[in-house]
Design an enzyme around this catalytic site. Structure first.
Site, PDB file in Angstrom:
ATOM      1  N   ALA A 100       2.189   3.475   2.416  1.00  0.00           N
ATOM      2  CA  ALA A 100       1.909   2.419   1.722  1.00  0.00           C
ATOM      3  C   ALA A 100       2.966   1.859   0.765  1.00  0.00           C
ATOM      4  CB  ALA A 100       0.817   3.129   0.651  1.00  0.00           C
ATOM      5  N   ASP A 141       2.752  -3.010   3.574  1.00  0.00           N
ATOM      6  CA  ASP A 141       1.770  -3.788   3.810  1.00  0.00           C
ATOM      7  C   ASP A 141       0.767  -3.830   2.821  1.00  0.00           C
ATOM      8  OD1 ASP A 141       0.305  -5.663   5.080  1.00  0.00           O
ATOM      9  OD2 ASP A 141      -0.273  -4.538   6.784  1.00  0.00           O
ATOM     10  N   LYS A 142       0.825  -4.283   1.839  1.00  0.00           N
ATOM     11  CA  LYS A 142      -0.155  -4.220   0.518  1.00  0.00           C
ATOM     12  C   LYS A 142      -1.389  -4.831   0.989  1.00  0.00           C
ATOM     13  CE  LYS A 142       3.165  -3.253  -3.385  1.00  0.00           C
ATOM     14  NZ  LYS A 142       2.829  -2.206  -4.100  1.00  0.00           N
ATOM     15  N   ASN A 151      11.477   0.807  -7.798  1.00  0.00           N
ATOM     16  CA  ASN A 151      10.436  -0.347  -7.820  1.00  0.00           C
ATOM     17  C   ASN A 151       9.401  -0.241  -8.892  1.00  0.00           C
ATOM     18  OD1 ASN A 151       7.100  -0.286  -6.958  1.00  0.00           O
ATOM     19  ND2 ASN A 151       8.316   1.378  -5.698  1.00  0.00           N
ATOM     20  N   PHE A 192       1.485  -2.288  -8.518  1.00  0.00           N
ATOM     21  CA  PHE A 192       0.230  -2.917  -7.522  1.00  0.00           C
ATOM     22  C   PHE A 192      -0.120  -4.400  -7.403  1.00  0.00           C
ATOM     23  CE2 PHE A 192      -2.397   1.418  -8.392  1.00  0.00           C
ATOM     24  CZ  PHE A 192      -1.439   2.149  -7.405  1.00  0.00           C
ATOM     25  N   SER A 208       0.972   6.273  -8.528  1.00  0.00           N
ATOM     26  CA  SER A 208       2.116   5.330  -8.842  1.00  0.00           C
ATOM     27  C   SER A 208       2.636   5.246 -10.233  1.00  0.00           C
ATOM     28  CB  SER A 208       1.502   3.896  -8.382  1.00  0.00           C
ATOM     29  OG  SER A 208       2.358   2.923  -8.965  1.00  0.00           O
ATOM     30  N   ASN A 222       3.701   3.079 -11.716  1.00  0.00           N
ATOM     31  CA  ASN A 222       3.900   1.694 -12.470  1.00  0.00           C
ATOM     32  C   ASN A 222       2.510   1.099 -13.064  1.00  0.00           C
ATOM     33  OD1 ASN A 222       6.586   1.626 -11.614  1.00  0.00           O
ATOM     34  ND2 ASN A 222       5.999   1.223  -9.693  1.00  0.00           N
ATOM     35  N   THR A 223       1.665   2.009 -12.939  1.00  0.00           N
ATOM     36  CA  THR A 223       0.284   1.522 -13.626  1.00  0.00           C
ATOM     37  C   THR A 223      -0.105   2.741 -14.818  1.00  0.00           C
ATOM     38  OG1 THR A 223      -0.706   0.730 -11.585  1.00  0.00           O
ATOM     39  CG2 THR A 223      -2.323   1.500 -13.244  1.00  0.00           C
ATOM     40  N   LYS A 260      -3.166  10.926  -2.634  1.00  0.00           N
ATOM     41  CA  LYS A 260      -1.694  10.811  -2.672  1.00  0.00           C
ATOM     42  C   LYS A 260      -1.376  11.087  -4.007  1.00  0.00           C
ATOM     43  CE  LYS A 260       2.132   7.725  -1.607  1.00  0.00           C
ATOM     44  NZ  LYS A 260       2.446   6.408  -0.920  1.00  0.00           N
ATOM     45  N   ASN A 266       4.478  10.091  -3.650  1.00  0.00           N
ATOM     46  CA  ASN A 266       4.946   8.799  -3.972  1.00  0.00           C
ATOM     47  C   ASN A 266       6.301   8.849  -4.524  1.00  0.00           C
ATOM     48  OD1 ASN A 266       4.612   5.930  -4.865  1.00  0.00           O
ATOM     49  ND2 ASN A 266       2.363   6.672  -5.127  1.00  0.00           N
ATOM     50  N   GLY A 295      12.226   9.797   1.308  1.00  0.00           N
ATOM     51  CA  GLY A 295      13.637  10.071   1.675  1.00  0.00           C
ATOM     52  C   GLY A 295      14.000  10.282   3.079  1.00  0.00           C
ATOM     53  N   TYR A 319       9.219   4.516   4.163  1.00  0.00           N
ATOM     54  CA  TYR A 319       9.362   3.042   3.837  1.00  0.00           C
ATOM     55  C   TYR A 319      10.915   2.545   3.695  1.00  0.00           C
ATOM     56  CZ  TYR A 319       8.437  -1.177   1.155  1.00  0.00           C
ATOM     57  OH  TYR A 319       8.116  -2.726   0.826  1.00  0.00           O
TER      58      TYR A 319
END
Ligand SMILES: Cc1cc2nc3c(=O)[nH]c(=O)nc-3n(C[C@H](O)[C@H](O)[C@H](O)COP(=O)(O)O)c2cc1C
Length: 352
Positions: free
Chosen positions: A57, A60-61, A106, A110, A173, A175-176, A213, A242, A293, A314
């Site tokens: 993930a 291709d968000k 990153n 989202f 994630s 980042n939220t 996840k 993640n 990785g 990714y």
């Protein structure tokens, strides 16, 4: 291909990503011949995969390019993370390459166009014959400003379930704000109870498998709690994991201090350790997608031996380009044969 990759790396990382997506959408990105090695075909969560290598993930968000990504040779594509409403994500810059460590940090947060257009694209995909060549999953999350996280996941799961092969509840994630708190036992149990109820209420002839996840930054107690909770909630599988908030030694100081999730090579060994632990906790009863990785066939093979039934990547794609997918699949088939395995399932968890 090498020249193209070098040119992309001259661009700021997010611009390079946008150019790549644009090339995929317009059909000017390379198409690689499908690999049909029977040893790579596998059956997990009731689904048939042409090969066990998926794109993780985040690439291709908005579910804009799953079919072109399948044409790169991926066995499956996970589109998202999508949130109920469109949101811009964090201020730029928010994506940093670390070439010396083959890594990325990153803190995108989202950024996505929201469920409506995402679902409309998946709907169109339903009639595309290329789907016969690969699996498409949807990864759902919550809006940053949402006051009811569970309601966001329920909305996402309900909207995507009729259109995809599997669904992922992403609670990992970094980042939220507050998102990873949903991994706590009580919160996770409440979330999964509501999600499962919503799925049952859909009354679909065939429900897509439900996956969760999780983060690679969990201690032993947290891993044990999650294992117990996902088994009790009859989830179909886990994705581990993640990006990490850890900063292993060896990263350039100026980049290591950037806030966000670290992915790529430095994540490989630590995520394998967690994978082995989780595989043991689940007693091999619930399939795990191993992520973190992977940049070679040897890495993919190691993840499988640590307990992964499928793998995703990714960051390595940023450094190696799409030819890597074929290289990993070819190498993996060779490694399995070298060690006397006739099928992937037989190698899963042998090192755990
Ligand atoms: C730029 C970027 C964006 C990402 N966005 C998401 C996301 O939206 N949802 C998600 O579940 N994971 C996201 N991830 C995490 C990846 O899916 C994957 O779990 C992680 O990068 C580890 O794999 P890798 O080392 O092969 O990159 C993102 C990763 C990167 C590098």
């Amino acid at each position: 291909m090498k020249l193209l990759l070098a040119a992309l790396r001259l661009l700021p990382p997010e611009t390079a990503h946008e150019v790549t997506l644009c090339a995929l959408r317009c059909g000017i990105a390379p198409i690689l011949p499908p690999l049909t090695e029977s040893i790579l075909q596998t059956h997990v969560f009731g689904l048939d995969f042409f090969n066990p290598v998926g794109i993780a993930a985040g690439f291709d968000k908005n579910a804009a390019v799953p079919v072109p990504l399948l044409r790169w040779g991926f066995g499956f594509v996970e589109a998202g993370t999508v949130t109920p409403r469109a949101q811009p994500g964090n201020p730029k810059p928010r994506l940093f390459r670390i070439p010396s460590a083959r890594a990325v940090i990153n803190r995108l947060g989202f950024n996505n166009e929201g469920l409506e257009s995402y679902v409309a694209r998946l709907q169109k995909l339903g009639s595309n014959p290329i789907r016969n060549r690969g699996i498409v999953g949807a990864n759902v999350g919550k809006n940053k400003d949402s006051v009811d996280a569970i309601a966001d996941y329920v909305t996402g799961v309900k909207a995507v379930s009729p259109h995809v092969d599997y669904v992922v509840v992403n609670i990992s994630s970094p980042n939220t704000p507050g998102l990873r708190g949903l991994q706590n036992k009580k919160e996770l149990a409440a979330l999964l109870m509501e999600v499962q109820k919503a799925r049952r209420d859909l009354k679909l002839p065939k429900l897509p498998p439900l996956l969760v996840k999780i983060a690679p930054d969990l201690d032993d107690q947290a891993l044990a709690d999650i294992a117990e909770t996902v088994m009790a909630a009859a989830v179909d599988g886990l994705i581990l994991g993640n990006t990490t908030v850890a900063r292993p030694a060896g990263l350039p100081e100026n980049l290591a201090k950037e806030t966000g999730g670290l992915s790529g090579k430095p994540l490989f060994e630590p995520s394998n350790e967690i994978l082995k632990k989780m595989y043991r906790l689940l007693g091999g009863k619930m399939p795990i997608i191993g992520v973190g990785g992977i940049s070679s066939a040897e890495d993919a093979y190691k993840k499988i031996r640590c307990g992964a039934s499928l793998v995703q990547l990714y960051t390595a794609l940023i450094y190696e380009g799409p030819a890597l997918v074929m290289k990993i699949n070819e190498g993996l088939a060779e490694l399995l044969r070298r060690d006397g395995f006739n099928r992937i399932q037989d190698a899963v968890g042998v090192d755990a």
